[in-house]
Design a protein around this motif. Structure first.
Motif, PDB file in Angstrom:
ATOM      1  N   ILE A 112       0.778  -1.259   0.433  1.00 10.61           N
ATOM      2  CA  ILE A 112       0.229   0.180  -0.146  1.00 10.61           C
ATOM      3  C   ILE A 112       1.008   1.097  -0.211  1.00 10.61           C
ATOM      4  O   ILE A 112       1.615   1.164   0.336  1.00 10.61           O
ATOM      5  CB  ILE A 112      -0.926   0.109   1.321  1.00 10.61           C
ATOM      6  N   PHE A 113       0.562   2.474  -1.140  1.00  8.35           N
ATOM      7  CA  PHE A 113       1.853   3.587  -1.039  1.00  8.35           C
ATOM      8  C   PHE A 113       0.777   4.681  -0.740  1.00  8.35           C
ATOM      9  O   PHE A 113       0.061   4.822  -0.881  1.00  8.35           O
ATOM     10  CB  PHE A 113       1.635   3.967  -2.739  1.00  8.35           C
ATOM     11  N   ASP A 114       1.085   5.515   0.331  1.00  6.41           N
ATOM     12  CA  ASP A 114       0.616   6.688   0.449  1.00  6.41           C
ATOM     13  C   ASP A 114       0.875   7.464  -0.830  1.00  6.41           C
ATOM     14  O   ASP A 114       2.116   6.742  -1.642  1.00  6.41           O
ATOM     15  CB  ASP A 114       1.608   7.897   1.972  1.00  6.41           C
ATOM     16  N   PHE A 115       0.315   8.412  -0.807  1.00  4.01           N
ATOM     17  CA  PHE A 115       0.972   9.202  -2.335  1.00  4.01           C
ATOM     18  C   PHE A 115       1.688  10.577  -2.268  1.00  4.01           C
ATOM     19  O   PHE A 115       2.695  10.796  -3.180  1.00  4.01           O
ATOM     20  CB  PHE A 115      -0.492   9.627  -3.282  1.00  4.01           C
ATOM     21  N   ASN A 116       0.598  11.559  -1.712  1.00  5.11           N
ATOM     22  CA  ASN A 116       1.761  13.241  -1.396  1.00  5.11           C
ATOM     23  C   ASN A 116       2.843  12.872  -0.849  1.00  5.11           C
ATOM     24  O   ASN A 116       3.057  12.191   0.620  1.00  5.11           O
ATOM     25  CB  ASN A 116       0.359  13.582  -1.097  1.00  5.11           C
ATOM     26  N   GLY A 117       4.053  12.943  -1.474  1.00  6.85           N
ATOM     27  CA  GLY A 117       5.043  12.479  -0.471  1.00  6.85           C
ATOM     28  C   GLY A 117       5.924  11.856  -0.905  1.00  6.85           C
ATOM     29  O   GLY A 117       7.283  11.219  -0.561  1.00  6.85           O
TER      30      GLY A 117
ATOM     31  N   MET B 243      -1.498  -4.265  -4.776  1.00  8.62           N
ATOM     32  CA  MET B 243      -1.141  -2.939  -4.293  1.00  8.62           C
ATOM     33  C   MET B 243      -2.329  -1.715  -4.641  1.00  8.62           C
ATOM     34  O   MET B 243      -3.236  -2.335  -5.828  1.00  8.62           O
ATOM     35  CB  MET B 243       0.484  -2.599  -5.042  1.00  8.62           C
ATOM     36  N   THR B 244      -2.440  -0.848  -3.909  1.00  9.02           N
ATOM     37  CA  THR B 244      -2.764  -0.126  -3.881  1.00  9.02           C
ATOM     38  C   THR B 244      -2.445   1.633  -3.329  1.00  9.02           C
ATOM     39  O   THR B 244      -0.606   1.095  -2.582  1.00  9.02           O
ATOM     40  CB  THR B 244      -4.536  -0.088  -3.081  1.00  9.02           C
ATOM     41  N   ILE B 245      -3.300   2.065  -3.050  1.00 13.93           N
ATOM     42  CA  ILE B 245      -2.583   3.502  -3.371  1.00 13.93           C
ATOM     43  C   ILE B 245      -3.819   3.893  -0.995  1.00 13.93           C
ATOM     44  O   ILE B 245      -5.335   3.548  -1.648  1.00 13.93           O
ATOM     45  CB  ILE B 245      -2.809   4.758  -4.058  1.00 13.93           C
ATOM     46  N   ALA B 246      -3.766   4.647  -0.863  1.00 13.59           N
ATOM     47  CA  ALA B 246      -4.237   4.845   0.683  1.00 13.59           C
ATOM     48  C   ALA B 246      -3.987   6.499   1.037  1.00 13.59           C
ATOM     49  O   ALA B 246      -2.906   6.196   0.887  1.00 13.59           O
ATOM     50  CB  ALA B 246      -3.743   3.869   1.432  1.00 13.59           C
ATOM     51  N   THR B 247      -4.620   7.491   0.412  1.00 12.96           N
ATOM     52  CA  THR B 247      -4.221   8.800   0.644  1.00 12.96           C
ATOM     53  C   THR B 247      -4.835   9.757   1.144  1.00 12.96           C
ATOM     54  O   THR B 247      -6.331   9.244   1.556  1.00 12.96           O
ATOM     55  CB  THR B 247      -3.937   9.381  -0.624  1.00 12.96           C
ATOM     56  N   ALA B 248      -4.256  10.868   1.935  1.00 14.10           N
ATOM     57  CA  ALA B 248      -5.805  11.566   2.759  1.00 14.10           C
ATOM     58  C   ALA B 248      -6.192  12.843   1.939  1.00 14.10           C
ATOM     59  O   ALA B 248      -6.695  13.594   1.965  1.00 14.10           O
ATOM     60  CB  ALA B 248      -4.508  13.242   3.350  1.00 14.10           C
ATOM     61  N   SER B 249      -5.506  12.778   0.044  1.00 12.19           N
ATOM     62  CA  SER B 249      -6.212  13.549  -0.862  1.00 12.19           C
ATOM     63  C   SER B 249      -7.100  13.086  -1.002  1.00 12.19           C
ATOM     64  O   SER B 249      -7.991  11.955  -0.716  1.00 12.19           O
ATOM     65  CB  SER B 249      -5.485  13.109  -1.562  1.00 12.19           C
ATOM     66  N   ASN B 250      -7.876  14.211  -1.192  1.00  7.79           N
ATOM     67  CA  ASN B 250      -9.592  13.755  -1.486  1.00  7.79           C
ATOM     68  C   ASN B 250      -9.827  13.437  -2.944  1.00  7.79           C
ATOM     69  O   ASN B 250      -9.159  13.962  -3.777  1.00  7.79           O
ATOM     70  CB  ASN B 250      -9.936  15.342  -1.091  1.00  7.79           C
ATOM     71  N   ARG B 251     -11.470  12.999  -2.737  1.00  2.00           N
ATOM     72  CA  ARG B 251     -11.251  12.707  -4.672  1.00  2.00           C
ATOM     73  C   ARG B 251     -10.937  13.234  -6.239  1.00  2.00           C
ATOM     74  O   ARG B 251     -10.451  12.571  -6.669  1.00  2.00           O
ATOM     75  CB  ARG B 251     -12.511  11.710  -5.021  1.00  2.00           C
TER      76      ARG B 251
ATOM     77  N   ASN C 197      -8.570  15.445  -6.253  1.00  2.00           N
ATOM     78  CA  ASN C 197      -7.317  15.754  -6.514  1.00  2.00           C
ATOM     79  C   ASN C 197      -7.172  13.697  -7.222  1.00  2.00           C
ATOM     80  O   ASN C 197      -5.653  13.871  -8.009  1.00  2.00           O
ATOM     81  CB  ASN C 197      -6.731  15.415  -5.279  1.00  2.00           C
ATOM     82  N   VAL C 198      -7.336  12.848  -6.395  1.00  2.00           N
ATOM     83  CA  VAL C 198      -6.668  11.705  -6.780  1.00  2.00           C
ATOM     84  C   VAL C 198      -7.174  11.713  -8.200  1.00  2.00           C
ATOM     85  O   VAL C 198      -6.570  10.924  -9.170  1.00  2.00           O
ATOM     86  CB  VAL C 198      -7.883  10.616  -6.685  1.00  2.00           C
ATOM     87  N   ASP C 199      -8.972  12.135  -8.644  1.00  2.00           N
ATOM     88  CA  ASP C 199      -8.851  11.906 -10.485  1.00  2.00           C
ATOM     89  C   ASP C 199      -7.966  12.900 -11.226  1.00  2.00           C
ATOM     90  O   ASP C 199      -7.844  11.988 -12.131  1.00  2.00           O
ATOM     91  CB  ASP C 199     -10.465  12.919 -10.493  1.00  2.00           C
ATOM     92  N   PHE C 200      -7.597  13.826 -10.713  1.00  2.00           N
ATOM     93  CA  PHE C 200      -6.347  15.010 -10.865  1.00  2.00           C
ATOM     94  C   PHE C 200      -5.231  14.010 -11.334  1.00  2.00           C
ATOM     95  O   PHE C 200      -4.254  13.853 -12.584  1.00  2.00           O
ATOM     96  CB  PHE C 200      -6.519  15.916 -10.215  1.00  2.00           C
ATOM     97  N   TYR C 201      -4.522  12.926 -10.258  1.00  2.00           N
ATOM     98  CA  TYR C 201      -3.410  12.411 -10.366  1.00  2.00           C
ATOM     99  C   TYR C 201      -3.561  11.299 -11.402  1.00  2.00           C
ATOM    100  O   TYR C 201      -3.310  10.334 -12.322  1.00  2.00           O
ATOM    101  CB  TYR C 201      -2.807  11.903  -8.935  1.00  2.00           C
TER     102      TYR C 201
ATOM    103  N   ASP D 122      -6.424  -0.129  -9.603  1.00  2.00           N
ATOM    104  CA  ASP D 122      -7.868  -1.079  -9.643  1.00  2.00           C
ATOM    105  C   ASP D 122      -8.348   0.316  -8.967  1.00  2.00           C
ATOM    106  O   ASP D 122      -8.023   0.864  -7.842  1.00  2.00           O
ATOM    107  CB  ASP D 122      -8.054  -1.964  -8.919  1.00  2.00           C
ATOM    108  N   TYR D 123      -8.703   1.788 -10.058  1.00  2.00           N
ATOM    109  CA  TYR D 123      -8.977   3.451  -9.091  1.00  2.00           C
ATOM    110  C   TYR D 123     -10.236   2.827  -8.176  1.00  2.00           C
ATOM    111  O   TYR D 123     -10.388   3.348  -7.178  1.00  2.00           O
ATOM    112  CB  TYR D 123     -10.225   3.835 -10.668  1.00  2.00           C
ATOM    113  N   GLY D 124     -10.960   1.525  -8.183  1.00  2.48           N
ATOM    114  CA  GLY D 124     -12.162   1.439  -6.993  1.00  2.48           C
ATOM    115  C   GLY D 124     -11.406   1.050  -6.045  1.00  2.48           C
ATOM    116  O   GLY D 124     -12.183   1.256  -4.359  1.00  2.48           O
ATOM    117  N   LYS D 125     -10.532   0.708  -5.708  1.00  7.32           N
ATOM    118  CA  LYS D 125      -9.922   0.110  -4.540  1.00  7.32           C
ATOM    119  C   LYS D 125      -8.363   1.301  -4.056  1.00  7.32           C
ATOM    120  O   LYS D 125      -8.113   1.512  -2.932  1.00  7.32           O
ATOM    121  CB  LYS D 125      -8.735  -1.306  -5.237  1.00  7.32           C
ATOM    122  N   ILE D 126      -8.276   2.125  -4.536  1.00  3.97           N
ATOM    123  CA  ILE D 126      -7.768   3.620  -4.204  1.00  3.97           C
ATOM    124  C   ILE D 126      -9.029   4.106  -2.842  1.00  3.97           C
ATOM    125  O   ILE D 126      -9.565   4.790  -3.145  1.00  3.97           O
ATOM    126  CB  ILE D 126      -7.194   4.271  -4.840  1.00  3.97           C
TER     127      ILE D 126
END
Length: 223
Positions: free
Chosen positions: A5-10, A107-115, A117-121, A132-136
């Motif tokens: 599981i990846f954090d995203f920002n930073g 693998m997936t992503i767990a982030t404090a970013s809002n949806r 921002n995730v759509d932007f990324y 899998d976008y639905g599991k982010i």
């Protein structure tokens, strides 16, 4: 480990300076003279709701927080686009993800970013190639945010494992605390926020990295 599981920002995207600039610009609009020192002391890590509560000296109504948070994040996304040379994933990560995806690493992503921002990324980095976008998992207002461990427990369940079966990759102290409290099987820290020496001294940290070159070799069966 065969799950990560990846954090995203930073972690996956080095955008700390862009968030700092966004808070400075948006703070100016709100009448708050936010400095670099204030950002690092009070705004790097906490949720937007916590930051606005600190700025105003009281908790704000949920709808007001949501509106203001999106205004700030819109400023942030514009700043990202203003720096196209830096609009890329952390060095070595795309190559590692390609190899991990080909080897069916979970693998997936767990982030404090809002949806938003995730759509932007998703759009600018092509995250659908690997995830899998639905599991982010992102901040939709229903899951307690880091350092609460709930985000990693839920994220692990979305990919069908427990935190004990996962490597969690983080860069911040709040993220590390969430991963450690969740019982992560392994914790990998980027030194980009905490520094290598401080990161290596934390209990439960298996390794400290500066980029993702060769990261895929940590997973059995990945060429």
């Amino acid at each position: 480990m065969r799950s990560v599981i990846f954090d995203f920002n930073g972690t996956m995207y080095q955008d700390k300076e862009f968030h700092k600039e966004a808070w400075i610009r948006y703070g100016r609009e709100l009448g708050f003279p936010i400095t670099e020192e204030i950002f690092y002391q009070h705004m790097y890590g906490p949720t937007n709701a916590s930051i606005f509560a600190w700025l105003y000296g009281r908790p704000l109504e949920a709808d007001q927080v949501e509106r203001m948070a999106e205004e700030k994040e819109r400023v942030y996304r514009q700043i990202c686009l203003e720096h196209p040379d830096e609009l890329h994933l952390t060095d070595g990560l795309p190559e590692a993800l390609d190899k991990m995806k080909a080897a069916n690493v979970n693998m997936t992503i767990a982030t404090a970013s809002n949806r938003a921002n995730v759509d932007f990324y998703r759009d600018v980095f092509g995250l659908d190639r690997w995830f899998d976008y639905g599991k982010i998992l992102c901040d939709d207002g229903t899951v307690p945010q880091k350092p609460d461990p709930a985000i990693y427990r839920l994220s692990a369940s979305l990919i069908g494992v427990t935190p004990e079966e996962c490597m969690i990759v983080e860069d911040s102290m709040s993220g590390y605390r969430a991963a450690y409290a969740a019982g992560a099987g392994e914790i990998t820290l980027l030194d980009t926020s905490l520094g290598a020496e401080r990161a290596a001294a934390l209990p439960g940290v298996c390794r400290v990295i500066h980029n993702f070159y060769g990261f895929e070799k940590l997973f059995p069966g990945v060429a």
